[in-house]
Design an enzyme around this catalytic site. Structure first.
Site, PDB file in Angstrom:
ATOM      1  N   CYS A  92       0.815  -1.222   0.000  1.00 62.94           N
ATOM      2  CA  CYS A  92       0.000   0.000   0.000  1.00 62.94           C
ATOM      3  C   CYS A  92       0.843   1.264   0.000  1.00 62.94           C
ATOM      4  O   CYS A  92       0.367   2.326  -0.412  1.00 62.94           O
ATOM      5  CB  CYS A  92      -0.929   0.026   1.212  1.00 62.94           C
ATOM      6  SG  CYS A  92      -2.144  -1.301   1.240  1.00 62.94           S
ATOM      7  N   HIS A 367      -9.326   2.855  -2.279  1.00 59.43           N
ATOM      8  CA  HIS A 367      -7.878   2.715  -2.072  1.00 59.43           C
ATOM      9  C   HIS A 367      -7.273   1.867  -3.191  1.00 59.43           C
ATOM     10  O   HIS A 367      -7.112   0.652  -3.047  1.00 59.43           O
ATOM     11  CB  HIS A 367      -7.671   2.068  -0.701  1.00 59.43           C
ATOM     12  CG  HIS A 367      -6.275   1.699  -0.350  1.00 59.43           C
ATOM     13  ND1 HIS A 367      -5.150   2.294  -0.880  1.00 59.43           N
ATOM     14  CD2 HIS A 367      -5.802   0.750   0.533  1.00 59.43           C
ATOM     15  CE1 HIS A 367      -4.062   1.750  -0.364  1.00 59.43           C
ATOM     16  NE2 HIS A 367      -4.430   0.814   0.486  1.00 59.43           N
ATOM     17  N   CYS A 397      -0.181   3.068   6.177  1.00 60.54           N
ATOM     18  CA  CYS A 397       0.304   1.749   6.551  1.00 60.54           C
ATOM     19  C   CYS A 397       0.512   0.905   5.300  1.00 60.54           C
ATOM     20  O   CYS A 397      -0.083   1.163   4.253  1.00 60.54           O
ATOM     21  CB  CYS A 397      -0.673   1.055   7.499  1.00 60.54           C
ATOM     22  SG  CYS A 397      -2.337   0.850   6.821  1.00 60.54           S
TER      23      CYS A 397
END
Length: 411
Positions: A92, A367, A397
Site C-alpha cells: 500500500c 484505495h 500503513c
C-alpha cells in the site's frame, strides 16, 4: 543538497474495482497509467526526452499489471523513448515511496526532472491472481513461525481490541469520511487534479468518483455485520492454521473484538496518479512553476503481525528529520486502510480532527493500492493551496508492518 520541487499532480477518478461493474474495469492498466502521464506532460508542456526517470508504484505486479507497468504506461502515453521508468512494490505504501524516490534522485543532484506515480486495477485481482500469497504460503512456515502475518482486516480488529477502540468510534470516523468526501466533491476541491479517462474508441469511461456513498448514515453503518469474524477462522492449510491463530501466536490472550466492515474499511477501486518533480534550476530554466517542495521523507517498520501500526512512528520520524513538530503541520493525510488506522493516529498524536483527511479518505473514496500514496500527495498539494497553508504530512500503513511518510511545504 538540491531541493526537489513538486510542479504538478493529477489523477484519475476512482472506479469501483469489480470486473464488469466498475467504469474503469475494462481499461488496460497501462492505458490508465498513460492517461495521467499524458495529462502531466501536456499540462506542463514538458519535453519528455528530458524526464530522467519515472518511478511507478504497483502492488499487484502480475497478469496485465506485470512487466514494468511504469515503462509501458509511458510508452503508451507517447513519451520519448529516452524517458526511462521503473516499477516498485511497497504494498500500500508504493505510491508515497515512488514520490520519495523521485524526490531523492533530484535531491542527490543526480537527476533534474522526474515523475512519480502509480496504478492499481483492483478489478483485475481476481483474473490476475496467483495461488500463493507471501503471507499465506504454507511452504514458508519458517517465516510464519517468526513473523505471523494475518489478513489485514483481522489485524485491524486486533488493533482496535488492543487499543480499546470500539465499534462506535470506527463507525463515527467512517461517517465523517463520507461527509467530508461529499463536501469536497460538491465544492470542486478535486477538480484541479482530476483527469477524465476515455476508452480506446474515444468515448468517456469515467470523469467523476464512482465509489462514494453520500447516503451513508450512522444508523446504516451500525447495521452492517463485521466482515472479518468468519474470515478469521477459515483454515488456511492442512495444519488448521487460521488468521486468528496467527494473531494469537503473538498475542495469546487476545480475544478479538470484530468491529470493521465494508463501511469502515477502504474501498476496492481502480485508479492512477502522477506527479511531476524538478530541481529548482531545471524548473527556472524551463518555465516550470513550483507548487511545493519536499521537506522530508522517512520510512518505518513495525510489527508484521499487527501490520497497520507503523504510521505513528513514521510520522514521528519524518517530523524529526524535518525539524518540525505536530503543531507545525497544517494538514495531515493518513490513508484510511481501516478506520482504526486513522483513529489510532489521531489519538496517539493528539491530532485536531479538523486537520486530518479533510476531504475524506479511502473509506469513502477507495484505495487503489499502488496509486493511493501518490493520490494523497496530490490531494494534500491542492488542499494546502486552497487553504493557504504551509506544511502537509502524508503517511500510510503497508503490509509487512511498514509505513513511508513525506512532508511537503507549499511554495
Amino acid at each position: 543538497m538540491t531541493e526537489a520541487f513538486i510542479i504538478d499532480a493529477c489523477r484519475t477518478p476512482r472506479g469501483i474495482g469489480k470486473p464488469g461493474k466498475g467504469a474503469l474495469s475494462e481499461i488496460h492498466p497501462q492505458q490508465l497509467g498513460a492517461t495521467v502521464l499524458k495529462a502531466l506532460a501536456e499540462r506542463n508542456k514538458i519535453n519528455t526526452a528530458e524526464v530522467d526517470d519515472i518511478i511507478w508504484g504497483t502492488s499487484s505486479q502480475r497478469g496485465t499489471q506485470s512487466g514494468d507497468l511504469g515503462r509501458m504506461a509511458a510508452l503508451d502515453a507517447g513519451y520519448d523513448v529516452r524517458s526511462s521508468a521503473m516499477t516498485l512494490d511497497r504494498f500500500c505504501g508504493s505510491g508515497i515511496t515512488s514520490v520519495n524516490i523521485a524526490a531523492t534522485n533530484i535531491m542527490s543532484g543526480m537527476e533534474d526532472m522526474t515523475i512519480a506515480g502509480g496504478t492499481e486495477m483492483m478489478s483485475r485481482f481476481g483474473t490476475d491472481a496467483k495461488a500463493d500469497s507471501p503471507f499465506l504460503d504454507s511452504g514458508n512456515k519458517r517465516l510464519r513461525e517468526v513473523h505471523p502475518q494475518p489478513h489485514q482486516g483481522v489485524c485491524a480488529d486486533a488493533i482496535a481490541t488492543l487499543e480499546g477502540i470500539d465499534r462506535e468510534a470506527v463507525d463515527a470516523l467512517a461517517y465523517v469520511s463520507q461527509q467530508n468526501a461529499q463536501r469536497a466533491i460538491e465544492e470542486g476541491r478535486f477538480d484541479k487534479s482530476l483527469i477524465a479517462v476515455h476508452k480506446e474508441d474515444g468515448s468517456l469511461a469515467l470523469d467523476k468518483e464512482e465509489f462514494p456513498r453520500p447516503q451513508t448514515t450512522p444508523e446504516s453503518l451500525a447495521e452492517l455485520e463485521p466482515s472479518f469474524a468468519k474470515l478469521a477462522d477459515i483454515p488456511l492449510d492442512e495444519d488448521g492454521t487460521t488468521f486468528r491463530k496467527l494473531v494469537t501466536q503473538a498475542y495469546p490472550d487476545l480475544d478479538i473484538n470484530h468491529v470493521h466492515h465494508a463501511g469502515n474499511s477502504s474501498g476496492v477501486v481502480d485508479g492512477a496518479a502522477a506527479l511531476l518533480l524538478a530541481s529548482e534550476d531545471y524548473a527556472k530554466a524551463n518555465g516550470l512553476k513550483a507548487r511545493a517542495k519536499v521537506k522530508a521523507i522517512a520510512n518505518m517498520g513495525d510489527s508484521p503481525t499487527l501490520m497497520l501500526n507503523a504510521p505513528v512512528p513514521a510520522a514521528k520520524k519524518v517530523l524529526e528529520k524535518a525539524g518540525l513538530t505536530i503543531a507545525d503541520i497544517d494538514l495531515f493525510e493518513v490513508n484510511e486502510a481501516f478506520s482504526v488506522v486513522t483513529e489510532k493516529f489521531i489519538r496517539d498524536l493528539d491530532i485536531d480532527r479538523s486537520r486530518i483527511n479533510v476531504n475524506g479518505g479511502a473509506m469513502a473514496l477507495g484505495h487503489p493500492i499502488g496509486a493511493t500514496g501518490s493520490i494523497l500527495v496530490g490531494t494534500m498539494l491542492d488542499e494546502l493551496e486552497r487553504q493557504d497553508k504551509q506544511f502537509g504530512l502524508i503517511t500510510m500503513c503497508a503490509a509487512g508492518g511498514m509505513a513511508p511518510a513525506i512532508i511537503i511545504e507549499r511554495v
